[in-house]
Each structure stands twice: as C-alpha cells, then as structure tokens.
Design a protein around this motif. Structure first.
Motif, short mmCIF file in Angstrom:
data_model
loop_
_atom_site.label_atom_id
_atom_site.label_comp_id
_atom_site.label_asym_id
_atom_site.label_seq_id
_atom_site.Cartn_x
_atom_site.Cartn_y
_atom_site.Cartn_z
N LYS A 198 -24.58 57.23 32.69
CA LYS A 198 -25.72 58.39 32.62
C LYS A 198 -26.63 59.36 33.81
CE LYS A 198 -31.08 58.41 31.94
NZ LYS A 198 -32.36 57.61 31.26
N HIS A 199 -25.46 57.97 34.85
CA HIS A 199 -25.83 58.88 36.29
C HIS A 199 -24.89 59.10 37.13
CE1 HIS A 199 -29.98 58.11 35.57
NE2 HIS A 199 -29.87 57.06 35.30
N ARG A 200 -24.14 58.88 36.77
CA ARG A 200 -22.28 59.11 37.56
C ARG A 200 -22.22 60.16 38.25
NH1 ARG A 200 -17.28 56.19 37.48
NH2 ARG A 200 -16.17 57.39 38.44
N ASP A 201 -22.38 61.02 37.15
CA ASP A 201 -22.09 62.64 37.15
C ASP A 201 -22.56 63.06 38.56
OD1 ASP A 201 -20.14 63.08 35.75
OD2 ASP A 201 -21.35 64.22 33.82
N LYS A 202 -24.06 62.94 38.96
CA LYS A 202 -25.21 62.89 39.56
C LYS A 202 -24.54 62.47 41.07
CE LYS A 202 -29.09 63.68 39.19
NZ LYS A 202 -30.69 63.80 38.27
N PHE A 203 -24.59 61.11 40.74
CA PHE A 203 -24.13 60.47 42.44
C PHE A 203 -22.84 61.09 42.55
CE2 PHE A 203 -21.50 56.81 43.49
CZ PHE A 203 -22.59 56.50 44.64
N VAL A 204 -21.67 60.84 41.44
CA VAL A 204 -20.32 61.73 42.33
C VAL A 204 -20.36 62.42 42.82
CG1 VAL A 204 -18.48 62.65 41.74
CG2 VAL A 204 -18.63 60.37 40.30
N ALA A 205 -21.49 63.75 42.03
CA ALA A 205 -21.27 64.40 43.23
C ALA A 205 -22.48 65.00 44.79
CB ALA A 205 -22.82 66.06 42.51
N HIS A 206 -23.36 63.65 44.66
CA HIS A 206 -23.73 63.33 45.98
C HIS A 206 -22.64 62.76 46.77
CE1 HIS A 206 -27.09 60.63 47.60
NE2 HIS A 206 -27.14 62.11 48.58
N ALA A 207 -21.85 61.68 46.60
CA ALA A 207 -21.28 61.32 47.26
C ALA A 207 -20.10 62.36 47.60
CB ALA A 207 -20.61 60.14 46.71
N ARG A 208 -19.55 62.94 46.97
CA ARG A 208 -18.80 64.18 47.87
C ARG A 208 -19.23 65.05 48.55
NH1 ARG A 208 -13.37 64.67 45.01
NH2 ARG A 208 -13.56 63.18 43.25
N GLU A 209 -20.31 65.18 48.36
CA GLU A 209 -21.04 66.18 49.15
C GLU A 209 -21.55 65.34 50.65
OE1 GLU A 209 -24.27 67.44 47.46
OE2 GLU A 209 -23.78 68.99 46.35
N GLY A 210 -21.40 63.91 50.59
CA GLY A 210 -22.27 62.91 51.63
C GLY A 210 -21.25 62.59 52.58
N MET A 211 -20.09 62.86 52.39
CA MET A 211 -18.57 62.38 53.43
C MET A 211 -18.18 63.08 53.21
SD MET A 211 -16.93 59.43 50.24
CE MET A 211 -15.38 59.60 51.04
N THR A 212 -16.42 63.00 54.51
CA THR A 212 -15.92 64.36 54.68
C THR A 212 -14.34 63.74 55.67
OG1 THR A 212 -15.43 66.74 55.61
CG2 THR A 212 -16.65 64.60 57.31
N THR A 213 -13.34 64.10 54.95
CA THR A 213 -12.33 63.24 56.40
C THR A 213 -12.20 64.35 56.93
OG1 THR A 213 -10.74 64.62 54.90
CG2 THR A 213 -11.40 62.67 53.71
N LEU A 214 -11.09 63.87 58.28
CA LEU A 214 -10.44 64.54 59.26
C LEU A 214 -9.39 65.72 58.62
CD1 LEU A 214 -9.80 65.27 62.32
CD2 LEU A 214 -8.55 63.43 61.90
N CYS A 215 -9.01 65.70 57.96
CA CYS A 215 -8.11 66.38 57.21
C CYS A 215 -8.80 68.02 57.03
CB CYS A 215 -6.88 65.81 55.71
SG CYS A 215 -6.01 64.66 56.58
N GLU A 216 -9.65 67.89 55.66
CA GLU A 216 -11.18 68.36 55.63
C GLU A 216 -11.60 68.85 56.29
OE1 GLU A 216 -14.88 68.55 52.49
OE2 GLU A 216 -14.34 67.15 53.57
N GLN A 217 -11.96 68.71 57.49
CA GLN A 217 -12.79 69.36 58.63
C GLN A 217 -10.90 70.57 59.16
OE1 GLN A 217 -15.94 69.62 59.66
NE2 GLN A 217 -16.08 68.34 57.64
N VAL A 218 -10.20 70.03 59.25
CA VAL A 218 -9.19 70.93 59.98
C VAL A 218 -8.92 71.49 58.84
CG1 VAL A 218 -9.56 69.36 62.15
CG2 VAL A 218 -7.87 69.10 60.18
N GLY A 219 -8.30 71.27 58.00
CA GLY A 219 -7.64 72.29 56.70
C GLY A 219 -6.35 72.01 57.12
N ARG A 220 -5.81 70.81 57.66
CA ARG A 220 -4.67 70.57 57.40
C ARG A 220 -3.85 68.63 57.36
NH1 ARG A 220 -2.85 68.54 62.45
NH2 ARG A 220 -4.72 69.78 64.61
#
Length: 363
Positions: A179-201
């Motif tokens: 019931k709450h999975r989609d909202k939770f997943v979206a929140h989780a993706r927005e709340g974390m990041t990676t070094l690769c994402e930040q530098v684009g490689r």
C-alpha cells in the motif's frame, strides 16, 4: 601514533567484521598504533546494528534466495546492504585518542574527516548531520557508527555509497507493505545518493579507498602506511569469525518464547528504540532493547537485567540506577520507562517490525 591501513578488496562478511573486531585487540596490545581497515564485501551482505533484530530488518528468505549473507556488527546504528559498490571502513584506536565528552557526536565529527576529505577531492562536498550521516545537499552518502570496549579501545565504522544496487537493497531489507511501497521507494531514492551519481561517472571502490587513506593523512596529520595482514593476524581473524560471526546465536541474540509478548517503538534523540517485552501479571518477565541507537557495551544488558520483574511504575527508577552519568548514548531513563509502560499496557502481539535501515528513510 603509528597508523597502518589494510585494504580487503573482496572479503566475506564474517571475515570482514572479524577483522574489524580483531583490530581492537591488536591496538590494545600496542596502544601507540591505530589500524584502518578498508574493505568491500563479496558476496553482498545485510549488516545489522548491534541492537537490532535480523528478522525485523531483513527479509531472510529473500537474502537466502539471492545469496546475500546476514551479519550483526559490533557498532550500533541501522541496517545496511553492503555490496561491491560500498566502501566499508573500520578504524581501531585507543579511546583516549579522541574526545568522547558529549557522546559519540564528537567522535563522528573527528573521525569522519578522512571520508569528507576524500569526497571533496572528488568534487563532492558533504557534511556530518545528526545523528550519524554524511550528507550531500541533504541526501545521505555515508553512515557512521562507533563502539567502545572494556579495554578502552574505540572502533569507528563507516559505509560509503560509492555505488549501490538499489533494487537489491529494497528486495532484501524490510520495507512497508504494498500500500505504501511506491511512496516509500520514491522517498528512499530521493534521500540517498552515491559518489558515482554525484560525479557522473564510474569510480572504482579501490580508488576511493586510496583517497580515504590520503584523506586521513591530511585531515588528522598522521603518517599512514598500507600494510598486509600477517599469518598470525589472519589466524586471529579466522578464529573470531568462527567463534562469533558464523555463530547463529550471535546473529539472533536469542528470542524469548512464552508469556505475553508486546513490541513498542519510540523515536528518541539518540535514535529509534524498540522494546520487545515478555510479561506476566503486569511485570516484565524478559525484555530486549533494540534499535539504531549507540551505547557502550554492557549498558543495554545492564538495563535489560534491571528491568526483569519490574512494573511500569518501577521502570524509571531501575533504569536510572544502572545508567552511567557519562554514558555515550542519548537515550534517557524517561525514554526507556515510557516504552516499558507502553509495552506493559499494550495488547499482546505475535511480533511486529520496526525496521531502521541505515540508508532508507524511517518508517
């Protein structure tokens, strides 16, 4: 102080965590030494905090099906999936080398500098935020934790998301129902990041490990040399891995059958605290404190012992009697007493989950 680092590029979870703990003993025997253990898990593993319940944190069936191990670490904090894209870090040194006045916060601030410096060298600015995250523009990129032992040694833990298999993380860690999975997943993706994402490689984990070594040299002004584990130390690691980290009793730290069972949770200044209570006639028969908080070893066990046989009205006095004035956790006697009262007055339940994953939002 002599600093030595060890790089473990593909280590099993039991051996990696055993190396972290063994390093405390090596430093205790040579208090002029500090040991930095850098590693990457292979195969991936869910690693839960010391005070957590693996059944609440991980989908054990999914882990078994996907070849993901499950381990308990010495330090507190939340659960995390450690895989080939994360850099694990353990720093063992005498507690006297770092000020612990004011709790674990100053420890995190002092010992996160090498990671912050390494991220900055990659063009990524991060800050330490309460209670134990490094964040980039409000998004978590690293979780940290700490543990002190009876010999006066300190273990600092960190896990940095160089990259992450987000789908696998969601599959093996407990998350809300559909019931709450989609909202939770979206929140989780927005709340974390990676070094690769930040530098684009792509950034190889081994390159970031070397950057962290340089980061500690710069941030703490230490002379650090990379070494190799000698045969005697490898024997220490294997012995500890077999005795503790491959022992199901360590992972589960024992449930308590029988009696009426209730589980309640409360978000405190020190983190999420979960009370698992078995009661008879309004008194605690057995109690476990779990959650993603940090505490010196022995404090939680002393509180659990003190609360056996207690009523709701007796809980605060019993906790206050065993809680050291200089303890490093931020959970108060009032917090615990409120949870015990709620547990003793709640209706019995079969189970219940209050999962507190390190890189996923609270729920």
């Amino acid at each position: 102080m002599r600093w030595t680092s060890f790089w473990n590029p593909g280590v099993r979870g039991d051996l990696g965590l055993a190396t972290d703990e063994a390093a405390l003993g090596w430093v205790a025997r040579d208090p002029d030494a500090a040991i930095l253990h850098l590693y990457r898990f292979d195969p991936p593993a869910v690693v839960i905090g010391y005070h957590q319940d693996p059944r609440a944190e991980a989908d054990l069936r999914a882990c078994a099906a996907r070849g993901v191990e499950v381990h308990r670490r010495l330090t507190g904090g939340g659960s995390i999936l450690m895989g080939p894209g994360q850099l694990g870090l353990a720093l063992a040194l005498p507690r006297s080398a770092v000020s612990t006045a004011g709790g674990f916060g100053p420890v995190f601030e002092a010992l996160s500098g090498g990671i912050i410096d390494a991220l900055r060298r990659h063009g990524v600015e991060s800050v330490l935020r309460p209670k134990n995250d490094l964040a980039v523009d409000g998004r978590k990129i690293c979780g940290v934790g700490a543990y002190t032992d009876a010999d006066g040694m300190l273990l600092f833990h960190a896990s940095t998301l160089v990259d992450v298999d987000f789908d696998l993380m969601l599959e093996v860690l407990h998350i809300p129902e559909a019931k709450h999975r989609d909202k939770f997943v979206a929140h989780a993706r927005e709340g974390m990041t990676t070094l690769c994402e930040q530098v684009g490689r792509r950034v190889p984990v081994e390159d970031f490990a070397a950057a962290v070594e340089d980061g500690y040299r710069r941030s703490l002004g230490v002379h650090l040399e990379r070494g190799e584990l000698d045969p005697l130390r490898r024997e220490d690691v294997e012995r500890l891995a077999a005795a503790r980290y491959r022992d199901p009793g360590w992972l589960h730290l024992g449930g308590r059958p029988g009696a009426q069972f209730t589980q309640v949770a409360r978000k405190t200044r020190g983190g999420m605290v979960v009370v698992r209570c078995w009661q008879e006639r309004g008194r605690v028969r057995e109690l476990q404190l779990r959650g993603d908080f940090f505490a010196e070893r022995g404090v939680v066990e002393a509180i659990e012992r003190a609360l056996r046989g207690a009523t709701a009205g007796e809980a605060r006095e019993r906790v206050a009697a065993v809680l050291p004035a200089d303890d490093l956790w931020l959970v108060t006697a009032d917090d615990v007493a409120t949870l015990v009262r709620d547990a003793l007055t709640a209706e019995g339940v079969e189970g219940g989950r209050n999962a507190t994953a390190c890189f996923l939002p609270g729920r």
